[in-house]
Write a protein that holds these residues in place. Structure first.
Motif, PDB file in Angstrom:
ATOM      1  N   SER A 133     -16.811  -2.051  34.718  1.00 28.95           N
ATOM      2  CA  SER A 133     -18.126  -1.431  34.918  1.00 28.95           C
ATOM      3  C   SER A 133     -18.310  -0.661  36.215  1.00 28.95           C
ATOM      4  O   SER A 133     -19.290   0.041  36.362  1.00 28.95           O
ATOM      5  N   GLY A 134     -17.448  -0.819  37.170  1.00 26.86           N
ATOM      6  CA  GLY A 134     -17.597  -0.078  38.413  1.00 26.86           C
ATOM      7  C   GLY A 134     -18.649  -0.627  39.355  1.00 26.86           C
ATOM      8  O   GLY A 134     -19.033   0.057  40.293  1.00 26.86           O
ATOM      9  N   TYR A 135     -19.151  -1.827  39.124  1.00 24.17           N
ATOM     10  CA  TYR A 135     -20.040  -2.546  40.048  1.00 24.17           C
ATOM     11  C   TYR A 135     -21.482  -2.036  40.110  1.00 24.17           C
ATOM     12  O   TYR A 135     -22.363  -2.773  40.493  1.00 24.17           O
ATOM     13  N   ASP A 136     -21.712  -0.791  39.765  1.00 21.84           N
ATOM     14  CA  ASP A 136     -23.078  -0.268  39.834  1.00 21.84           C
ATOM     15  C   ASP A 136     -24.003  -0.993  38.872  1.00 21.84           C
ATOM     16  O   ASP A 136     -25.163  -1.233  39.182  1.00 21.84           O
ATOM     17  N   GLY A 137     -23.495  -1.345  37.703  1.00 25.51           N
ATOM     18  CA  GLY A 137     -24.318  -2.067  36.727  1.00 25.51           C
ATOM     19  C   GLY A 137     -24.759  -3.428  37.238  1.00 25.51           C
ATOM     20  O   GLY A 137     -25.898  -3.833  37.050  1.00 25.51           O
ATOM     21  N   GLN A 138     -23.844  -4.140  37.894  1.00 22.46           N
ATOM     22  CA  GLN A 138     -24.212  -5.438  38.452  1.00 22.46           C
ATOM     23  C   GLN A 138     -25.284  -5.264  39.520  1.00 22.46           C
ATOM     24  O   GLN A 138     -26.268  -6.009  39.551  1.00 22.46           O
ATOM     25  N   LEU A 139     -25.112  -4.272  40.373  1.00 21.51           N
ATOM     26  CA  LEU A 139     -26.095  -4.020  41.426  1.00 21.51           C
ATOM     27  C   LEU A 139     -27.447  -3.660  40.805  1.00 21.51           C
ATOM     28  O   LEU A 139     -28.482  -4.196  41.214  1.00 21.51           O
ATOM     29  N   ARG A 140     -27.457  -2.768  39.817  1.00 26.13           N
ATOM     30  CA  ARG A 140     -28.718  -2.392  39.156  1.00 26.13           C
ATOM     31  C   ARG A 140     -29.363  -3.602  38.478  1.00 26.13           C
ATOM     32  O   ARG A 140     -30.586  -3.772  38.530  1.00 26.13           O
ATOM     33  N   GLY A 141     -28.546  -4.441  37.860  1.00 26.96           N
ATOM     34  CA  GLY A 141     -29.079  -5.633  37.192  1.00 26.96           C
ATOM     35  C   GLY A 141     -29.708  -6.608  38.169  1.00 26.96           C
ATOM     36  O   GLY A 141     -30.794  -7.144  37.924  1.00 26.96           O
ATOM     37  N   ILE A 142     -29.040  -6.859  39.284  1.00 24.66           N
ATOM     38  CA  ILE A 142     -29.591  -7.765  40.302  1.00 24.66           C
ATOM     39  C   ILE A 142     -30.858  -7.168  40.890  1.00 24.66           C
ATOM     40  O   ILE A 142     -31.861  -7.856  41.077  1.00 24.66           O
ATOM     41  N   ARG A 143     -30.849  -5.864  41.174  1.00 24.96           N
ATOM     42  CA  ARG A 143     -32.030  -5.199  41.728  1.00 24.96           C
ATOM     43  C   ARG A 143     -33.185  -5.266  40.725  1.00 24.96           C
ATOM     44  O   ARG A 143     -34.323  -5.554  41.097  1.00 24.96           O
ATOM     45  N   ALA A 144     -32.919  -5.034  39.432  1.00 21.28           N
ATOM     46  CA  ALA A 144     -33.965  -5.116  38.403  1.00 21.28           C
ATOM     47  C   ALA A 144     -34.535  -6.530  38.323  1.00 21.28           C
ATOM     48  O   ALA A 144     -35.750  -6.708  38.200  1.00 21.28           O
TER      49      ALA A 144
END
Length: 152
Positions: A133-144
């Motif tokens: 996933s390139g880590y951006d999805g995890q960051l967006r998910g945690i931020r959401a």
């Protein structure tokens, strides 16, 4: 040698060899969320919490865990349940192999810092390898998830 520790809230007493790794011990106890990845302490797949601090179980001897509290994802389902959907909504769980390590580290991060900045999240999760996933999805998910908790 005989060790005693608390695994996911349950006292465990077992005989272990002097060279048994913690990853092998917890998997022998049925904690299969703890995955074997690189075996060089570089990928984060084997992350567990030892006394609430994330450790890489592939680099800790089971004997070193004696007397400590060990938590795996199996013991943290309720705590993880709130935010894993936010990570999935961002497409960040594609193959799912890295998810347990990310979830364990996110739990530790949010316990330590309930309102981290994006840079703090990235720094805390830097030891987790994800090839999909390139880590951006995890960051967006945690931020959401954090925004949802704040009512934003």
């Amino acid at each position: 040698m005989e060790i005693e520790l608390t695994l996911n809230g349950k006292k465990i007493q077992a005989a272990v060899s002097a060279d048994m790794l913690l990853i092998d011990f917890v998997r022998a106890q049925g904690c299969f969320s703890v995955k074997r990845g690189c075996e060089t302490a570089n990928c984060g797949l084997c992350t567990v919490l030892m006394d609430d601090v994330p450790v890489l179980s592939c680099s800790v001897l089971a004997a070193r865990a004696a007397g400590h509290k060990i938590q795996t994802l199996e013991g943290l389902q309720e705590e993880a349940e709130e935010f894993v959907g936010f990570i999935a909504d961002q497409g960040a769980e594609q193959c799912g192999f890295c998810n347990p390590g990310f979830v364990m580290n996110t739990i530790a991060l949010l316990r330590e810092n309930p309102d981290p900045s994006d840079d703090e999240i990235k720094a805390y999760l830097a030891g987790n390898l994800c090839r999909c996933s390139g880590y951006d999805g995890q960051l967006r998910g945690i931020r959401a998830y954090l925004n949802w908790k704040k009512g934003v």
